[in-house]
Design a protein around this motif. Structure first.
Motif, PDB file in Angstrom:
ATOM      1  N   UNK A  18       0.838  -1.205   0.000  1.00  0.00           N
ATOM      2  CA  UNK A  18       0.000   0.000   0.000  1.00  0.00           C
ATOM      3  C   UNK A  18       0.867   1.247   0.000  1.00  0.00           C
ATOM      4  N   UNK A  19       1.852   1.288   0.887  1.00  0.00           N
ATOM      5  CA  UNK A  19       2.732   2.451   0.998  1.00  0.00           C
ATOM      6  C   UNK A  19       3.460   2.702  -0.315  1.00  0.00           C
ATOM      7  N   UNK A  20       4.011   1.654  -0.912  1.00  0.00           N
ATOM      8  CA  UNK A  20       4.747   1.805  -2.166  1.00  0.00           C
ATOM      9  C   UNK A  20       3.838   2.275  -3.294  1.00  0.00           C
ATOM     10  N   UNK A  21       2.662   1.675  -3.402  1.00  0.00           N
ATOM     11  CA  UNK A  21       1.739   2.009  -4.478  1.00  0.00           C
ATOM     12  C   UNK A  21       1.304   3.467  -4.399  1.00  0.00           C
ATOM     13  N   UNK A  22       0.890   3.892  -3.214  1.00  0.00           N
ATOM     14  CA  UNK A  22       0.403   5.258  -3.053  1.00  0.00           C
ATOM     15  C   UNK A  22       1.539   6.267  -3.153  1.00  0.00           C
ATOM     16  N   UNK A  23       2.668   5.980  -2.504  1.00  0.00           N
ATOM     17  CA  UNK A  23       3.781   6.931  -2.497  1.00  0.00           C
ATOM     18  C   UNK A  23       4.320   7.178  -3.900  1.00  0.00           C
ATOM     19  N   UNK A  24       4.574   6.132  -4.640  1.00  0.00           N
ATOM     20  CA  UNK A  24       5.189   6.353  -5.955  1.00  0.00           C
ATOM     21  C   UNK A  24       4.201   6.969  -6.946  1.00  0.00           C
ATOM     22  N   UNK A  25       2.900   6.724  -6.756  1.00  0.00           N
ATOM     23  CA  UNK A  25       1.913   7.313  -7.661  1.00  0.00           C
ATOM     24  C   UNK A  25       1.735   8.799  -7.382  1.00  0.00           C
ATOM     25  N   UNK A  26       1.589   9.177  -6.114  1.00  0.00           N
ATOM     26  CA  UNK A  26       1.501  10.603  -5.783  1.00  0.00           C
ATOM     27  C   UNK A  26       2.811  11.322  -6.113  1.00  0.00           C
ATOM     28  N   UNK A  27       3.948  10.632  -5.919  1.00  0.00           N
ATOM     29  CA  UNK A  27       5.234  11.234  -6.273  1.00  0.00           C
ATOM     30  C   UNK A  27       5.272  11.595  -7.765  1.00  0.00           C
ATOM     31  N   UNK A  28       4.837  10.647  -8.591  1.00  0.00           N
ATOM     32  CA  UNK A  28       4.841  10.880 -10.030  1.00  0.00           C
ATOM     33  C   UNK A  28       3.844  11.976 -10.405  1.00  0.00           C
ATOM     34  N   UNK A  29       2.665  11.953  -9.787  1.00  0.00           N
ATOM     35  CA  UNK A  29       1.654  12.958 -10.115  1.00  0.00           C
ATOM     36  C   UNK A  29       2.148  14.366  -9.767  1.00  0.00           C
ATOM     37  N   UNK A  30       2.736  14.524  -8.594  1.00  0.00           N
ATOM     38  CA  UNK A  30       3.253  15.832  -8.185  1.00  0.00           C
ATOM     39  C   UNK A  30       4.379  16.279  -9.104  1.00  0.00           C
ATOM     40  N   UNK A  31       5.320  15.368  -9.353  1.00  0.00           N
ATOM     41  CA  UNK A  31       6.466  15.728 -10.197  1.00  0.00           C
ATOM     42  C   UNK A  31       6.042  16.025 -11.632  1.00  0.00           C
ATOM     43  N   UNK A  32       5.109  15.250 -12.164  1.00  0.00           N
ATOM     44  CA  UNK A  32       4.620  15.510 -13.526  1.00  0.00           C
ATOM     45  C   UNK A  32       3.973  16.886 -13.608  1.00  0.00           C
ATOM     46  N   UNK A  33       3.202  17.253 -12.591  1.00  0.00           N
ATOM     47  CA  UNK A  33       2.528  18.551 -12.613  1.00  0.00           C
ATOM     48  C   UNK A  33       3.534  19.690 -12.607  1.00  0.00           C
ATOM     49  N   UNK A  34       4.583  19.568 -11.793  1.00  0.00           N
ATOM     50  CA  UNK A  34       5.568  20.640 -11.732  1.00  0.00           C
ATOM     51  C   UNK A  34       6.501  20.638 -12.944  1.00  0.00           C
ATOM     52  N   UNK A  35       6.623  19.503 -13.590  1.00  0.00           N
ATOM     53  CA  UNK A  35       7.398  19.444 -14.835  1.00  0.00           C
ATOM     54  C   UNK A  35       6.615  20.065 -15.981  1.00  0.00           C
ATOM     55  N   UNK A  36       5.350  19.700 -16.088  1.00  0.00           N
ATOM     56  CA  UNK A  36       4.499  20.204 -17.165  1.00  0.00           C
ATOM     57  C   UNK A  36       3.041  19.887 -16.820  1.00  0.00           C
ATOM     58  N   UNK A  37       2.224  20.896 -16.513  1.00  0.00           N
ATOM     59  CA  UNK A  37       0.817  20.639 -16.166  1.00  0.00           C
ATOM     60  C   UNK A  37       0.066  19.829 -17.218  1.00  0.00           C
ATOM     61  N   UNK A  38       0.445  19.974 -18.486  1.00  0.00           N
ATOM     62  CA  UNK A  38      -0.211  19.196 -19.543  1.00  0.00           C
ATOM     63  C   UNK A  38       0.085  17.702 -19.384  1.00  0.00           C
ATOM     64  N   UNK A  39       1.327  17.387 -18.992  1.00  0.00           N
ATOM     65  CA  UNK A  39       1.699  15.994 -18.763  1.00  0.00           C
ATOM     66  C   UNK A  39       0.860  15.402 -17.641  1.00  0.00           C
ATOM     67  N   UNK A  40       0.667  16.185 -16.597  1.00  0.00           N
ATOM     68  CA  UNK A  40      -0.171  15.727 -15.480  1.00  0.00           C
ATOM     69  C   UNK A  40      -1.595  15.456 -15.949  1.00  0.00           C
ATOM     70  N   UNK A  41      -2.168  16.366 -16.722  1.00  0.00           N
ATOM     71  CA  UNK A  41      -3.547  16.189 -17.190  1.00  0.00           C
ATOM     72  C   UNK A  41      -3.678  14.946 -18.059  1.00  0.00           C
ATOM     73  N   UNK A  42      -2.676  14.691 -18.887  1.00  0.00           N
ATOM     74  CA  UNK A  42      -2.703  13.514 -19.765  1.00  0.00           C
ATOM     75  C   UNK A  42      -2.659  12.213 -18.974  1.00  0.00           C
TER      76      UNK A  42
END
Length: 413
Positions: free
Chosen positions: A266-290
């Motif tokens: 559970x910890x790994x699944x949630x942590x790495x998914x939120x990590x990617x979502x946050x990082x994608x948004x700060x890298x490029x909001x369009x990437x996050x939306x996609x």
């Protein structure tokens, strides 16, 4: 482009050393843990003093922070023990906790007296529903306050505009919801004598209820006439993975995940998914939306009770309850975490039974997921086995691909 200085902290729970290490490796910026005493998850395995020292040192060596919960509603007999507890943690030196999470004003005062060098964060248990409450705690020396889960995003935006700039806001964005206001519940204490406010909640709200009319004892009447069910207090789990932009723009400093009693999977699944979502948004909001639908699909692979957005967009309705059952939805089973290698085989402690020939998945801290087949299983004496039926057995496996420590094995159900 989003200002990187405003990227929120990802705060992940850990109930033991295994899940702490997992949180560190899978993307947490900070981890919150509880000791054997004084936290609100008494049924979690929790940390001994030695485990806490080891865990904090591990997190610090990877540049991560650790916050320790001491958020019980303390009684007179608790106070001297809490004072000694804080002194023990202060003695850790450089690897002492980065903050305490506290709800009780008495415990807060003791922390300021005994360990003024350690930050104090005010727990959601303190019912933090307005900006004057934040100002109050800031004047007393708190550096962060956890919002009550009953606040909307609109309220948090207003709160942010009316508190000092150096006062941090922490908010739960994922995990189980409590039926009681800011977790202040007496149901468990009433039914079982186990006090939720002292860390011993029995989750009585998840039980099945009927009505009994006083003149017809023994005749159990369903509460819902439309036969949807009788789990009347059973709320869905919170999930805000699709609303990272809204959380960031609200000025929230720390995005907090619930689940100190959950597994490393559970910890790994949630942590790495939120990590990617946050990082994608700060890298490029369009990437996050996609990728939003992919994030949601991935967090659903953890254990959950269906998802809701809680109070963020208004008061929850009957659609945010689960009436017909009280069990989790389990998409994947946790098989174990790789701890080492020996003679070309990979070592792990078995968490659930699996067999030679089964198709399993490997998730990695990098975000990669590999599907493969179990080729061989041997015990720690080198004897081959068709399956591993004994929980916590040390085994060695070959699955036809290179593995690394902290890779996690799971099986789709």
């Amino acid at each position: 482009m989003i200002d990187e200085r405003k990227k929120p902290e990802l705060l992940i729970p850990a109930g033991n050393l295994e899940t702490l290490r997992t949180a560190v490796m899978y993307g947490a910026d900070a981890i919150y843990i509880g000791g054997d005493l004084y936290g609100l998850r008494a049924k979690a395995k929790n940390f001994s003093i030695d485990d806490m020292r080891e865990g904090i040192a591990f997190a610090h060596s990877h540049g991560k922070k650790v916050y320790v919960t001491a958020n019980i509603t303390a009684h007179n007999q608790d106070l001297s023990g809490i004072r000694n507890y804080f002194r023990e943690l202060k003695a850790f030196g450089e690897d002492r906790p980065d903050a305490f999470i506290i709800s009780d004003p008495g415990v807060f005062s003791i922390a300021l007296e005994e360990v003024p060098e350690i930050e104090v964060h005010i727990s959601t248990q303190a019912n933090n529903t307005n900006y004057e409450t934040y100002r109050f705690w800031h004047k007393l020396g708190a550096t962060r306050v956890v919002t009550a889960r009953e606040l909307s995003l609109e309220e948090i935006v207003e709160l942010r505009s009316k508190i000092p700039h150096d006062m941090e806001i922490e908010t739960f964005v994922h995990g189980a919801m409590c039926i009681a206001y800011s977790g202040r519940c007496l149901l468990s204490n009433y039914f079982t004598g186990r006090d939720a406010n002292l860390g011993a909640c029995t989750h009585s709200c998840r039980w099945k209820y009927h009505i009994v009319e006083e003149k017809r004892p023994g005749e159990y009447l369903p509460i819902e006439e439309n036969e949807r069910g009788t789990y009347i207090f059973n709320s869905k789990d919170l999930c805000m993975i699709e609303y990272i932009p809204e959380l960031v723009k609200a000025g929230i400093d720390s995005l907090k995940v619930e689940g100190r009693m959950k597994t490393a999977l559970y910890v790994a699944t949630v942590a790495r998914t939120y990590r990617k979502a946050i990082d994608d948004y700060f890298k490029d909001p369009k990437l996050y939306e996609e990728n939003k639908s992919l994030y949601l699909e991935e967090v659903r692979k953890g254990v959950n009770r269906q998802f809701t957005t809680g109070f963020f967009f208004g008061k929850p309705s009957e659609e945010d309850q689960i009436y017909d059952h009280n069990t989790y939805e389990k998409a994947y089973t946790y098989l174990g975490t790789i701890s080492g290698e020996k003679d070309g085989l990979y070592e792990l402690e078995q968490k659930n039974k699996f067999s030679v020939g089964e198709t399993i998945e490997v998730i990695k801290p990098s975000g990669e997921t590999i599907q493969t087949v179990v080729n061989t299983i041997t015990d720690d004496q080198g004897n081959e086995m068709d399956s591993c039926p004994h929980p916590r057995q040390r085994i060695f496996i070959n699955i036809g691909t290179k593995l690394n420590p902290y890779d996690i094995l799971r099986r789709k159900e």
